[in-house]
Motif scaffolding. Sequence first.
Motif, mmCIF file in Angstrom:
data_model
loop_
_atom_site.group_PDB
_atom_site.id
_atom_site.type_symbol
_atom_site.label_atom_id
_atom_site.label_comp_id
_atom_site.label_asym_id
_atom_site.label_seq_id
_atom_site.Cartn_x
_atom_site.Cartn_y
_atom_site.Cartn_z
ATOM 1 N N VAL A 1 0.852 -1.189 0.000
ATOM 2 C CA VAL A 1 0.000 0.000 0.000
ATOM 3 C C VAL A 1 0.886 1.235 0.000
ATOM 4 O O VAL A 1 1.872 1.304 0.746
ATOM 5 C CB VAL A 1 -0.932 0.004 1.229
ATOM 6 N N SER A 2 0.523 2.206 -0.817
ATOM 7 C CA SER A 2 1.247 3.473 -0.886
ATOM 8 C C SER A 2 0.242 4.621 -0.802
ATOM 9 O O SER A 2 -0.824 4.570 -1.418
ATOM 10 C CB SER A 2 2.051 3.571 -2.180
ATOM 11 N N TYR A 3 0.594 5.665 -0.037
ATOM 12 C CA TYR A 3 -0.251 6.856 0.050
ATOM 13 C C TYR A 3 0.616 8.041 0.453
ATOM 14 O O TYR A 3 1.802 7.891 0.796
ATOM 15 C CB TYR A 3 -1.408 6.663 1.039
ATOM 16 N N ILE A 4 0.028 9.242 0.413
ATOM 17 C CA ILE A 4 0.738 10.485 0.701
ATOM 18 C C ILE A 4 0.052 11.169 1.878
ATOM 19 O O ILE A 4 -1.178 11.253 1.930
ATOM 20 C CB ILE A 4 0.743 11.414 -0.528
ATOM 21 N N SER A 5 0.854 11.675 2.806
ATOM 22 C CA SER A 5 0.340 12.476 3.919
ATOM 23 C C SER A 5 0.873 13.895 3.782
ATOM 24 O O SER A 5 2.066 14.099 3.555
ATOM 25 C CB SER A 5 0.752 11.876 5.264
ATOM 26 N N SER A 6 0.004 14.877 3.915
ATOM 27 C CA SER A 6 0.372 16.290 3.794
ATOM 28 C C SER A 6 -0.208 17.063 4.968
ATOM 29 O O SER A 6 -1.198 16.655 5.585
ATOM 30 C CB SER A 6 -0.124 16.875 2.468
ATOM 31 N N ILE A 7 0.412 18.214 5.258
ATOM 32 C CA ILE A 7 0.013 19.062 6.373
ATOM 33 C C ILE A 7 -0.756 20.270 5.836
ATOM 34 O O ILE A 7 -0.303 20.948 4.911
ATOM 35 C CB ILE A 7 1.235 19.530 7.178
ATOM 36 N N PHE B 1 -4.080 7.130 -2.691
ATOM 37 C CA PHE B 1 -3.913 5.712 -2.337
ATOM 38 C C PHE B 1 -3.591 4.893 -3.586
ATOM 39 O O PHE B 1 -4.217 5.063 -4.636
ATOM 40 C CB PHE B 1 -5.191 5.194 -1.695
ATOM 41 N N GLN B 2 -2.621 4.004 -3.479
ATOM 42 C CA GLN B 2 -2.222 3.135 -4.590
ATOM 43 C C GLN B 2 -1.867 1.763 -4.059
ATOM 44 O O GLN B 2 -1.460 1.605 -2.906
ATOM 45 C CB GLN B 2 -1.025 3.718 -5.355
ATOM 46 N N ARG B 3 -2.020 0.765 -4.932
ATOM 47 C CA ARG B 3 -1.598 -0.607 -4.620
ATOM 48 C C ARG B 3 -0.388 -0.931 -5.491
ATOM 49 O O ARG B 3 -0.496 -1.001 -6.717
ATOM 50 C CB ARG B 3 -2.729 -1.596 -4.904
ATOM 51 N N ILE B 4 0.764 -1.103 -4.890
ATOM 52 C CA ILE B 4 2.002 -1.403 -5.598
ATOM 53 C C ILE B 4 2.484 -2.760 -5.100
ATOM 54 O O ILE B 4 3.064 -2.869 -4.018
ATOM 55 C CB ILE B 4 3.071 -0.321 -5.374
ATOM 56 N N PHE B 5 2.228 -3.807 -5.900
ATOM 57 C CA PHE B 5 2.572 -5.156 -5.488
ATOM 58 C C PHE B 5 4.010 -5.485 -5.884
ATOM 59 O O PHE B 5 4.595 -4.880 -6.793
ATOM 60 C CB PHE B 5 1.633 -6.174 -6.125
ATOM 61 N N SER B 6 4.545 -6.476 -5.220
ATOM 62 C CA SER B 6 5.873 -6.972 -5.539
ATOM 63 C C SER B 6 5.816 -7.823 -6.809
ATOM 64 O O SER B 6 4.821 -8.502 -7.068
ATOM 65 C CB SER B 6 6.399 -7.812 -4.370
ATOM 66 N N PRO B 7 6.866 -7.777 -7.652
ATOM 67 C CA PRO B 7 6.857 -8.637 -8.840
ATOM 68 C C PRO B 7 6.952 -10.125 -8.521
ATOM 69 O O PRO B 7 6.651 -10.958 -9.382
ATOM 70 C CB PRO B 7 8.091 -8.159 -9.628
ATOM 71 N N HIS C 1 -10.902 5.416 12.076
ATOM 72 C CA HIS C 1 -9.679 4.662 12.374
ATOM 73 C C HIS C 1 -8.502 5.089 11.506
ATOM 74 O O HIS C 1 -7.462 4.399 11.503
ATOM 75 C CB HIS C 1 -9.941 3.163 12.196
ATOM 76 N N LYS C 2 -8.674 6.193 10.713
ATOM 77 C CA LYS C 2 -7.593 6.709 9.855
ATOM 78 C C LYS C 2 -7.070 5.617 8.922
ATOM 79 O O LYS C 2 -5.860 5.420 8.770
ATOM 80 C CB LYS C 2 -6.455 7.290 10.698
ATOM 81 N N PHE C 3 -7.991 4.911 8.292
ATOM 82 C CA PHE C 3 -7.658 3.784 7.409
ATOM 83 C C PHE C 3 -8.049 4.151 5.979
ATOM 84 O O PHE C 3 -9.218 4.403 5.693
ATOM 85 C CB PHE C 3 -8.397 2.522 7.865
ATOM 86 N N ILE C 4 -7.073 4.222 5.072
ATOM 87 C CA ILE C 4 -7.324 4.566 3.682
ATOM 88 C C ILE C 4 -7.221 3.312 2.831
ATOM 89 O O ILE C 4 -6.272 2.529 2.960
ATOM 90 C CB ILE C 4 -6.334 5.662 3.212
ATOM 91 N N PHE C 5 -8.221 3.091 1.982
ATOM 92 C CA PHE C 5 -8.257 1.874 1.167
ATOM 93 C C PHE C 5 -8.835 2.110 -0.221
ATOM 94 O O PHE C 5 -8.950 1.155 -0.999
ATOM 95 C CB PHE C 5 -9.084 0.798 1.884
ATOM 96 N N LEU C 6 -9.194 3.348 -0.575
ATOM 97 C CA LEU C 6 -9.737 3.663 -1.892
ATOM 98 C C LEU C 6 -8.869 4.710 -2.570
ATOM 99 O O LEU C 6 -8.225 5.534 -1.908
ATOM 100 C CB LEU C 6 -11.174 4.180 -1.774
ATOM 101 N N LYS C 7 -8.882 4.697 -3.911
ATOM 102 C CA LYS C 7 -8.023 5.598 -4.675
ATOM 103 C C LYS C 7 -8.471 7.043 -4.544
ATOM 104 O O LYS C 7 -7.644 7.952 -4.466
ATOM 105 C CB LYS C 7 -8.015 5.161 -6.149
#
Length: 307
Positions: A69-75, A99-105, A143-149
């Motif tokens: 899982v990849s995402y960005i946090s900003s202030i 939010f992005q899904r970056i899987f391992s090859p 719960h501060k849980f991100i799971f959608l783009k």
Amino acid sequence: MSHDRCACINHQQNLAKHHFYKNIKPKNNILKKQTNEDFINNKSSHANLLYHRWLSSQPKHHYSKRTGVSYISSIHARDANSILKLGSKHMYRKVFSNFQRIFSPNLCTQQKQEKRFTRACRHVLGKAIGDDHQAILATARKHKFIFLKNQYIKFPIRHLVYKKSFIEPNPEDYPFLVPFYAKRHLNENKTWKNINTLSKHLNPPTPSKITPKPPDVTEPFNPIPNMFIPKKYRDIIPKDPIYVNNCFITPGSREWFTYMYNLEKSIDEQAEQEFNERVHREVTQAFERSHIENQERRTKEIEERKQ
């Protein structure tokens, strides 16, 4: 130990120090460090650091190799309208986005990442009261849980607040920089003077941009590596370059054999599915023909008895 062996008490410490961990590379934490040695670790210094990150618009990239899982946090700072009219005391709030899904090859690692992310979604979203979309999003926001783009999660930073609400704050009441007067023309020169002074104690990192490795363009691309290839892979090797999650897969590498194994497995599963469908279709047609013939035979027998 295995094969009835035991560790030598006289040389175990020497082996662990010079032989066991000699191939392990130490972590390079220099690039991750954002402050130098004279940085004072207290609330005022951290508040100034947060102020600098907000004013310079420095997002922070998060990536979890465990879940892919990849995402960005900003202030973001509260504007004057929120403070004077709405009575908000919080100086800043943090926003999760992109939010992005970056899987391992690697196929095995990819399956583990998928299972872990599904388990995390089930653990958090299972607490929602109701099955509607709004209840699920509210639970994820709680719960501060991100799971959608296209999802945004905003929550206040609670340890930095103004002392009074509905009035203009006094900068002299705080031992650190406050964002209320930052983007006003009367205080612009003073603000940037403070930023230049603060920059002496800060060393913001420059994140390196990771680009996928392109194939060698000086020579014609050869999809078949110069090595032993199993016979089952020779007829299904793609002629074009292979990319997985925008990463080029070098022919003959471990990721390439993983991709070929997955491709060969999917082809076999598709062939088996087509064979089962054909057998099912033929059996169904044969059963229908037999049923029609039995009906015709019974009808003929009834007519003969009537005659």
